[in-house]
Write a protein that holds these residues in place. Structure first.
Motif, PDB file in Angstrom:
ATOM      1  N   VAL A   1       7.653   8.556 -12.607  1.00 36.77           N
ATOM      2  CA  VAL A   1       9.061   8.965 -12.605  1.00 36.77           C
ATOM      3  C   VAL A   1       9.648   8.843 -11.198  1.00 36.77           C
ATOM      4  CG1 VAL A   1      10.615  10.928 -12.896  1.00 36.77           C
ATOM      5  CG2 VAL A   1       8.866  10.461 -14.612  1.00 36.77           C
ATOM      6  N   ASP A   2       8.888   9.257 -10.183  1.00 30.96           N
ATOM      7  CA  ASP A   2       9.366   9.139  -8.804  1.00 30.96           C
ATOM      8  C   ASP A   2       9.624   7.683  -8.438  1.00 30.96           C
ATOM      9  OD1 ASP A   2       9.233  11.855  -8.466  1.00 30.96           O
ATOM     10  OD2 ASP A   2       7.286  11.840  -7.473  1.00 30.96           O
TER      11      ASP A   2
ATOM     12  N   ARG B   1       9.923  12.884   0.078  1.00 31.82           N
ATOM     13  CA  ARG B   1       9.381  11.836  -0.794  1.00 31.82           C
ATOM     14  C   ARG B   1       7.868  11.961  -0.869  1.00 31.82           C
ATOM     15  NH1 ARG B   1      13.302   8.787  -3.647  1.00 31.82           N
ATOM     16  NH2 ARG B   1      15.216   9.564  -2.708  1.00 31.82           N
ATOM     17  N   THR B   2       7.324  11.756  -2.073  1.00 32.30           N
ATOM     18  CA  THR B   2       5.894  11.907  -2.283  1.00 32.30           C
ATOM     19  C   THR B   2       5.176  10.632  -1.873  1.00 32.30           C
ATOM     20  OG1 THR B   2       6.330  13.339  -4.182  1.00 32.30           O
ATOM     21  CG2 THR B   2       4.102  12.451  -3.966  1.00 32.30           C
ATOM     22  N   GLY B   3       4.344  10.711  -0.851  1.00 36.87           N
ATOM     23  CA  GLY B   3       3.528   9.581  -0.452  1.00 36.87           C
ATOM     24  C   GLY B   3       4.235   8.638   0.511  1.00 36.87           C
ATOM     25  N   ALA B   4       3.411   7.904   1.276  1.00 40.04           N
ATOM     26  CA  ALA B   4       3.943   7.000   2.291  1.00 40.04           C
ATOM     27  C   ALA B   4       4.725   5.848   1.672  1.00 40.04           C
ATOM     28  CB  ALA B   4       2.802   6.458   3.152  1.00 40.04           C
ATOM     29  N   THR B   5       4.360   5.433   0.456  1.00 43.31           N
ATOM     30  CA  THR B   5       5.047   4.313  -0.188  1.00 43.31           C
ATOM     31  C   THR B   5       6.509   4.634  -0.454  1.00 43.31           C
ATOM     32  OG1 THR B   5       2.987   3.590  -1.244  1.00 43.31           O
ATOM     33  CG2 THR B   5       5.044   2.775  -2.184  1.00 43.31           C
ATOM     34  N   LEU B   6       6.778   5.780  -1.043  1.00 42.21           N
ATOM     35  CA  LEU B   6       8.159   6.172  -1.331  1.00 42.21           C
ATOM     36  C   LEU B   6       8.920   6.525  -0.057  1.00 42.21           C
ATOM     37  CD1 LEU B   6       7.724   8.320  -4.565  1.00 42.21           C
ATOM     38  CD2 LEU B   6       8.457   5.955  -4.368  1.00 42.21           C
TER      39      LEU B   6
ATOM     40  N   ALA C   1       1.414   3.313   3.907  1.00 41.06           N
ATOM     41  CA  ALA C   1       1.919   2.890   2.593  1.00 41.06           C
ATOM     42  C   ALA C   1       1.025   1.824   1.987  1.00 41.06           C
ATOM     43  CB  ALA C   1       3.347   2.366   2.734  1.00 41.06           C
ATOM     44  N   GLU C   2       0.527   0.902   2.805  1.00 43.14           N
ATOM     45  CA  GLU C   2      -0.384  -0.134   2.305  1.00 43.14           C
ATOM     46  C   GLU C   2      -1.681   0.486   1.789  1.00 43.14           C
ATOM     47  OE1 GLU C   2      -2.871  -4.014   4.021  1.00 43.14           O
ATOM     48  OE2 GLU C   2      -1.206  -3.171   5.169  1.00 43.14           O
ATOM     49  N   THR C   3      -2.233   1.427   2.557  1.00 40.73           N
ATOM     50  CA  THR C   3      -3.472   2.094   2.131  1.00 40.73           C
ATOM     51  C   THR C   3      -3.254   2.864   0.830  1.00 40.73           C
ATOM     52  OG1 THR C   3      -4.165   2.323   4.441  1.00 40.73           O
ATOM     53  CG2 THR C   3      -5.254   3.734   2.821  1.00 40.73           C
ATOM     54  N   CYS C   4      -2.131   3.570   0.742  1.00 41.59           N
ATOM     55  CA  CYS C   4      -1.807   4.341  -0.463  1.00 41.59           C
ATOM     56  C   CYS C   4      -1.661   3.430  -1.677  1.00 41.59           C
ATOM     57  CB  CYS C   4      -0.529   5.134  -0.228  1.00 41.59           C
ATOM     58  SG  CYS C   4       0.005   6.141  -1.633  1.00 41.59           S
TER      59      CYS C   4
END
Length: 387
Positions: free
Chosen positions: A351-352, A153-158, A204-207
């Motif tokens: 899209v992600d 998954r791309t990034g801490a949020t996803l 994820a919060e920072t992102c």
């Protein structure tokens, strides 16, 4: 200089076609590899079956390690083939005492989980399953996923959203009494999840804040520019009645509609991003609430940017082109460059987010249709599964 935009577009299309062809070739190559691996798998299983061992339990020394490793690696075809030939393999466990169901949860093997979904749903053992430390499946899914699964998954949020989706999916299968049951360390499943994912939540919060802040600046600039354009009519007004000089012309109508769309969309995007920056960042908010706001904000920003470019292009045509229709071509090409550049930058993230948030409502897995492709007999396996 007149032909420069056309040359740039041709170059972009040429590069895109080469990339597309190479990706198609890679897809064809990847499609051949699983088929070849499956043929090897069947050959090996047949060779084991031909040994005609004295008892079915003797097959465990051949099947146990590959069976459990397949569960860790999400190799559902290996699991399916072994279960077809040796249904009692469903009881195999590793050195830590984890069986295939527990391993599929710990290692986030969604295809394995889906493969045995019906067996688990029909059995009380699945709902009350615990390990030696009295960890039920919710404790196990509360552990942080292996890195090779997170990086898909791309990034801490996803990544955090995927972890939350796994927890929600397992909750449906575990008895409600086990949602708050403690293990031998006096930890509930929620406590395990919070402790294991606290660093990922901060990332994820920072992102999320970084994306919202940068997009807020862009949306604010577009709002300011478009508002100024809305009250500054291109070409000026008639001195006697105050009506715009270009009123009634199609380009002027397009200009007015584009300015309105851009203003409303940029204002919506700005409000969405501000709601992210001023909102809370609890674990459960990353499941639906925050991703939904970010999706609406990014989509609104893309719409406002596109409409702003269209409005500026119509202004160029009205003021400087003097109804020369051939000027539409270079203006359209030039307008296409910033729009396409912005879409290329933002479309992948959008899209992600859309795929991760809306494609999998109600279930964590994509529909692999494994129920139509399994070859093992669920009735034979269920006899050993319930023991």
């Amino acid at each position: 200089m007149v032909y420069l935009p056309f040359v740039m577009v041709y170059f972009c299309l040429w590069e895109f076609s080469k990339t597309l062809i190479s990706r198609i070739e890679n897809i064809e190559k990847k499609n051949k590899e699983p088929q070849e691996a499956k043929e090897v798998l069947i050959m090996v299983c047949k060779e084991i079956q031909n040994k005609k061992l004295e008892s079915r339990d003797a097959y465990s020394r051949y099947y146990t390690k590959p069976f459990l490793e397949a569960a860790r690696q999400n190799a559902y075809q290996v699991v399916d083939e072994i279960l077809k030939r040796c249904p009692e393999a469903i009881r195999y466990t590793d050195k830590s005492g984890y069986d295939i169901i527990q391993l599929s949860v710990i290692h986030r093997s969604e295809k394995i989980y889906e493969l045995i979904y019906e067996l688990g749903r029909a059995s009380n053992v699945y709902k009350m399953m615990e390990d030696s430390s009295k960890n039920n499946l919710l404790h196990l899914v509360g552990r942080l996923a292996p890195w090779h699964k997170l990086k898909l998954r791309t990034g801490a949020t996803l990544q955090l959203q995927r972890e939350l989706q796994w927890r929600e999916e397992v909750k449906k299968m575990v008895s409600p009494a086990y949602h708050t049951k403690e293990n031998i360390f006096n930890e509930t499943p929620d406590m395990v999840f919070t402790n294991e994912h606290k660093n990922l939540v901060l990332e994820a919060e920072t992102c999320m804040k970084t994306i919202a802040e940068s997009c807020s600046i862009t949306a604010g600039l577009i709002t300011t520019i478009v508002f100024a354009a809305a009250i500054t009519v291109p070409g000026g007004n008639h001195q006697d009645d105050g009506f715009p000089l270009f009123a009634g012309q199609i380009p002027f109508t397009i200009f007015g509609i584009s300015v309105a769309i851009s203003l409303f969309a940029s204002t919506t995007a700005l409000l969405m991003f501000q709601s992210i920056l001023t909102g809370r960042f609890f674990e459960e908010d990353f499941l639906d609430s925050l991703p939904t706001r970010l999706i609406f904000g990014l989509c609104s920003l893309m719409i406002s940017t596109t409409a702003m470019i269209v409005a500026f292009s119509t202004t160029l045509f009205l003021v400087f082109c003097h109804k020369k229709l051939w000027m539409l071509a270079p203006i359209g090409v030039l307008a296409f460059l910033p729009i396409s550049s912005f879409l290329i930058v933002q479309i992948q993230l959008t899209v992600d987010l859309l795929w991760s948030t809306y494609r999998q409502i109600g279930y964590i897995f994509e529909k692999y249709n494994l129920g139509n492709s399994i070859t093992y007999n669920p009735n034979d396996v269920s006899l050993f599964f319930k023991q």
